[in-house]
Write a protein that holds these residues in place. Structure first.
Motif, PDB file in Angstrom:
ATOM      1  N   GLN A  85      47.079  30.142  55.580  1.00 28.70           N
ATOM      2  CA  GLN A  85      45.674  30.268  55.101  1.00 28.70           C
ATOM      3  C   GLN A  85      44.980  28.751  54.434  1.00 28.70           C
ATOM      4  O   GLN A  85      46.013  27.752  54.024  1.00 28.70           O
ATOM      5  CB  GLN A  85      45.897  31.060  53.703  1.00 28.70           C
ATOM      6  N   ASN A  86      43.782  28.543  55.024  1.00 30.97           N
ATOM      7  CA  ASN A  86      43.276  27.291  54.557  1.00 30.97           C
ATOM      8  C   ASN A  86      42.692  27.382  53.106  1.00 30.97           C
ATOM      9  O   ASN A  86      41.738  28.292  52.791  1.00 30.97           O
ATOM     10  CB  ASN A  86      42.330  27.010  55.632  1.00 30.97           C
ATOM     11  N   THR A  87      43.132  26.602  52.296  1.00 25.03           N
ATOM     12  CA  THR A  87      42.583  26.323  50.987  1.00 25.03           C
ATOM     13  C   THR A  87      41.910  25.078  50.403  1.00 25.03           C
ATOM     14  O   THR A  87      42.693  24.289  50.420  1.00 25.03           O
ATOM     15  CB  THR A  87      43.688  27.101  50.026  1.00 25.03           C
ATOM     16  N   THR A  88      40.683  24.959  50.679  1.00 21.18           N
ATOM     17  CA  THR A  88      40.008  23.575  50.681  1.00 21.18           C
ATOM     18  C   THR A  88      38.944  23.456  49.655  1.00 21.18           C
ATOM     19  O   THR A  88      38.121  22.710  49.533  1.00 21.18           O
ATOM     20  CB  THR A  88      39.469  23.178  51.843  1.00 21.18           C
ATOM     21  N   GLU A  89      39.304  24.479  48.408  1.00 28.64           N
ATOM     22  CA  GLU A  89      38.168  24.167  47.472  1.00 28.64           C
ATOM     23  C   GLU A  89      39.218  24.578  46.111  1.00 28.64           C
ATOM     24  O   GLU A  89      39.945  25.286  46.184  1.00 28.64           O
ATOM     25  CB  GLU A  89      37.201  24.993  47.531  1.00 28.64           C
ATOM     26  N   THR A  90      38.470  24.141  45.134  1.00 30.05           N
ATOM     27  CA  THR A  90      39.327  24.411  43.572  1.00 30.05           C
ATOM     28  C   THR A  90      38.994  25.939  43.054  1.00 30.05           C
ATOM     29  O   THR A  90      38.360  26.020  42.116  1.00 30.05           O
ATOM     30  CB  THR A  90      38.915  23.150  42.650  1.00 30.05           C
ATOM     31  N   GLY A  91      39.388  26.665  43.806  1.00 35.30           N
ATOM     32  CA  GLY A  91      39.234  28.341  43.567  1.00 35.30           C
ATOM     33  C   GLY A  91      40.466  28.731  43.088  1.00 35.30           C
ATOM     34  O   GLY A  91      41.293  28.325  42.939  1.00 35.30           O
ATOM     35  N   PRO A  92      40.612  30.062  43.203  1.00 31.86           N
ATOM     36  CA  PRO A  92      41.477  31.028  42.479  1.00 31.86           C
ATOM     37  C   PRO A  92      42.481  31.350  43.544  1.00 31.86           C
ATOM     38  O   PRO A  92      43.745  31.554  43.371  1.00 31.86           O
ATOM     39  CB  PRO A  92      40.894  32.123  41.774  1.00 31.86           C
ATOM     40  N   ASP A  93      42.148  30.846  45.095  1.00 27.55           N
ATOM     41  CA  ASP A  93      43.399  31.132  45.860  1.00 27.55           C
ATOM     42  C   ASP A  93      44.664  30.826  45.664  1.00 27.55           C
ATOM     43  O   ASP A  93      44.836  29.629  45.035  1.00 27.55           O
ATOM     44  CB  ASP A  93      42.759  30.584  47.169  1.00 27.55           C
ATOM     45  N   ALA A  94      45.542  31.503  45.908  1.00 26.68           N
ATOM     46  CA  ALA A  94      47.158  30.911  45.703  1.00 26.68           C
ATOM     47  C   ALA A  94      47.138  29.824  46.772  1.00 26.68           C
ATOM     48  O   ALA A  94      46.720  29.734  47.860  1.00 26.68           O
ATOM     49  CB  ALA A  94      48.044  32.038  46.210  1.00 26.68           C
ATOM     50  N   PRO A  95      48.226  28.782  46.199  1.00 27.73           N
ATOM     51  CA  PRO A  95      48.307  27.627  47.257  1.00 27.73           C
ATOM     52  C   PRO A  95      49.289  28.227  48.512  1.00 27.73           C
ATOM     53  O   PRO A  95      49.936  29.282  48.250  1.00 27.73           O
ATOM     54  CB  PRO A  95      49.359  26.634  46.104  1.00 27.73           C
ATOM     55  N   ILE A  96      48.988  27.313  49.386  1.00 24.26           N
ATOM     56  CA  ILE A  96      49.978  27.523  50.643  1.00 24.26           C
ATOM     57  C   ILE A  96      51.353  27.231  50.390  1.00 24.26           C
ATOM     58  O   ILE A  96      51.699  26.355  49.929  1.00 24.26           O
ATOM     59  CB  ILE A  96      49.146  26.644  51.634  1.00 24.26           C
ATOM     60  N   ASP A  97      52.369  28.327  51.040  1.00 23.61           N
ATOM     61  CA  ASP A  97      53.583  27.924  50.989  1.00 23.61           C
ATOM     62  C   ASP A  97      53.957  26.898  51.886  1.00 23.61           C
ATOM     63  O   ASP A  97      53.487  27.064  52.993  1.00 23.61           O
ATOM     64  CB  ASP A  97      54.230  29.452  51.209  1.00 23.61           C
ATOM     65  N   VAL A  98      55.154  25.850  51.337  1.00 24.19           N
ATOM     66  CA  VAL A  98      55.314  24.806  52.020  1.00 24.19           C
ATOM     67  C   VAL A  98      56.466  25.182  53.186  1.00 24.19           C
ATOM     68  O   VAL A  98      56.978  23.935  54.041  1.00 24.19           O
ATOM     69  CB  VAL A  98      55.790  23.977  51.294  1.00 24.19           C
ATOM     70  N   THR A  99      57.086  26.356  53.067  1.00 22.27           N
ATOM     71  CA  THR A  99      58.314  26.777  54.058  1.00 22.27           C
ATOM     72  C   THR A  99      57.993  26.175  55.464  1.00 22.27           C
ATOM     73  O   THR A  99      58.998  25.557  56.148  1.00 22.27           O
ATOM     74  CB  THR A  99      58.589  28.273  53.870  1.00 22.27           C
ATOM     75  N   PRO A 100      56.909  26.454  55.995  1.00 26.64           N
ATOM     76  CA  PRO A 100      56.592  25.990  57.552  1.00 26.64           C
ATOM     77  C   PRO A 100      56.614  24.538  57.719  1.00 26.64           C
ATOM     78  O   PRO A 100      57.198  23.951  58.741  1.00 26.64           O
ATOM     79  CB  PRO A 100      54.985  26.510  57.867  1.00 26.64           C
ATOM     80  N   LEU A 101      56.252  23.827  56.562  1.00 24.00           N
ATOM     81  CA  LEU A 101      56.355  22.382  56.544  1.00 24.00           C
ATOM     82  C   LEU A 101      58.039  21.908  56.675  1.00 24.00           C
ATOM     83  O   LEU A 101      58.301  20.722  57.114  1.00 24.00           O
ATOM     84  CB  LEU A 101      55.738  21.621  55.323  1.00 24.00           C
ATOM     85  N   LEU A 102      58.630  22.702  56.137  1.00 27.28           N
ATOM     86  CA  LEU A 102      60.179  22.445  56.048  1.00 27.28           C
ATOM     87  C   LEU A 102      60.666  22.953  57.506  1.00 27.28           C
ATOM     88  O   LEU A 102      61.839  22.137  58.053  1.00 27.28           O
ATOM     89  CB  LEU A 102      60.666  23.187  54.804  1.00 27.28           C
ATOM     90  N   ASP A 103      60.329  23.999  58.003  1.00 23.93           N
ATOM     91  CA  ASP A 103      61.101  24.664  58.994  1.00 23.93           C
ATOM     92  C   ASP A 103      60.703  23.771  60.314  1.00 23.93           C
ATOM     93  O   ASP A 103      61.452  23.610  61.350  1.00 23.93           O
ATOM     94  CB  ASP A 103      60.829  26.160  59.038  1.00 23.93           C
ATOM     95  N   ASP A 104      59.359  23.577  60.540  1.00 25.25           N
ATOM     96  CA  ASP A 104      58.555  22.930  61.795  1.00 25.25           C
ATOM     97  C   ASP A 104      57.547  22.329  61.273  1.00 25.25           C
ATOM     98  O   ASP A 104      56.381  22.759  61.435  1.00 25.25           O
ATOM     99  CB  ASP A 104      58.298  24.286  62.609  1.00 25.25           C
ATOM    100  N   PRO A 105      57.780  20.966  60.957  1.00 26.05           N
ATOM    101  CA  PRO A 105      56.882  20.353  60.133  1.00 26.05           C
ATOM    102  C   PRO A 105      55.718  19.772  60.961  1.00 26.05           C
ATOM    103  O   PRO A 105      54.496  19.719  60.639  1.00 26.05           O
ATOM    104  CB  PRO A 105      57.628  18.998  59.501  1.00 26.05           C
TER     105      PRO A 105
END
Length: 407
Positions: free
Chosen positions: A2-22
């Motif tokens: 999910q793209n979250t590019t504003e200071t809204g209530p959306d949940a932050p992106i999970d970093v697991t993909p950055l760990l598994d396949d950066p």
């Protein structure tokens, strides 16, 4: 993702993909937008900046502070270190950063680093001698790891018998076991005790080493002589940073470079025939698969925009070096290992006043280590199926757990 590019209530992106396949994760984030809200490694939110131009500008932007005093509560802060290890360059802005850096940069001038070339080659040859008869080795445990430890410990004047403990402490900090948080606390406590004792020993019996020189600067300034000053915490923190960063970045640089060459046997053979091209090759290895995927976290001193995204003062900002160095807007065909490309401006060693202090030494160690290894073992090859290799699952470090090779 999910793209979250504003200071809204959306949940932050999970970093697991950055760990598994950066690199695949970085490409997806880069395509989706310039800045994303993520969950940091400690479970707290942060802003991740992904595109080259934004990352480069942010690295040199004085509005982004490394000083934790500017951090808002509840954000990603990185390591929790005691004050005696935390008063280091990675947490400082000018003028403190300027003062402290000026004292230690003298150890990494081109002339002083060049004088280390022969000792580094001697250490590399000794490690290869120990490996040669076996016909196989773990290149991380037997070569890429011991080499920078030996070099930095010699530079600081650390006795041989203390080096094995340091490796265990470093592993506990780089890739902490979430099921055993006490191990990181124990490692930090042991490191603090070690550095405090080492400085006391050097005070009693100074040697011909960098740490003794820094102690002299600290004690002479405290006695009232003119010149720059170090606090006791700054002295201890400098010793910690030089040893820890000098080991962590170089072991991963060497390991990642060797794996890149094993994955590209034609380029491996070309460098064996033309070792004079190694300095340029190391720059491409740094860009292609560098040891530091992220810069140290930063905190805006005021509300600001990055890539058109508003970021409130005090929130944690992470600059993705890995994503910037694979940005096709700056490096065409970025996922291709290409030693002939324009490598000017890659960000693997940072940019601006916080550019890596030990970059000249890391480059010399990598070039020397690769030159010695490729010359000694012309038939070097991977010792296990490629799919069995595992990288450390860490946002702040990109490196292999092991690299079995044969020859």
């Amino acid at each position: 993702m999910q793209n979250t590019t504003e200071t809204g209530p959306d949940a932050p992106i999970d970093v697991t993909p950055l760990l598994d396949d950066p690199y695949a994760a970085c490409a997806a984030l880069r395509d989706a937008g310039p800045v994303h809200r993520i969950t940091g490694a400690d479970g707290h939110p942060a802003w991740l900046v992904t595109r080259y131009d934004d990352v480069r500008r942010a690295l040199a932007d004085p509005r982004l502070s490394l000083d934790k005093r500017y951090a808002a509560p509840g954000g990603y802060r990185g390591f929790a270190l005691p004050p005696a290890l935390d008063a280091n360059l990675l947490n400082m802005d000018p003028p403190d950063h300027t003062r402290v850096r000026r004292l230690v940069v003298k150890a990494f001038t081109p002339g002083r680093v060049e004088a280390l070339r022969a000792p580094v080659r001697r250490i590399a040859d000794e490690l290869l001698d120990a490996m040669a008869e076996r016909g196989r080795a773990d290149l991380i445990a037997d070569y890429a790891g011991p080499l920078p430890i030996a070099v930095i410990c010699d530079l600081l004047g650390i006795p041989d018998h203390d080096r094995r403990d340091f490796l265990a402490w470093s592993d506990a900090l780089i890739t902490p076991d979430p099921s055993r948080p006490e191990l990181m606390k124990q490692a930090i406590g042991a490191m603090l005790e070690f550095y405090t004792g080492l400085i006391a020993a050097k005070r009693a019996e100074p040697g011909d080493d960098l740490l003794s020189d820094l102690i002299a600067v600290r004690d002479d300034a405290a006695a009232g002589e003119d010149g720059d000053r170090l606090t006791e915490d700054e002295l201890t923190s400098l010793a910690f940073l030089i040893l820890f960063a000098g080991y962590e970045n170089t072991v991963h640089l060497i390991g990642n470079a060797v794996l890149a060459l094993l994955d590209h046997p034609d380029q491996l053979r070309q460098l064996q025939r033309n070792p004079a091209e190694l300095p340029t090759a190391v720059e491409e290895f740094l860009r292609f698969d560098g040891p530091s995927p992220l810069s140290i976290r930063r905190f805006p001193k005021e509300d600001m925009e990055i890539g058109g995204v508003r970021i409130p003062a005090g929130e944690s900002v992470l600059l993705s070096i890995a994503s910037a160095n694979r940005d096709p807007a700056r490096f065409p065909a970025p996922d291709t290992l290409d030693r002939g490309r324009d490598l000017s401006g890659h960000l693997a060693m940072g940019h601006g006043i916080h550019y890596c202090l030990g970059a000249p030494l890391a480059r010399l160690e990598a070039v020397t280590a690769l030159d010695a290894l490729l010359g000694r073992f012309p038939e070097l090859r991977l010792g296990v199926p490629r799919g069995e290799l595992r990288h450390r699952r860490a946002l702040r470090a990109r490196g292999l757990i092991s690299l079995p090779v044969t020859w």
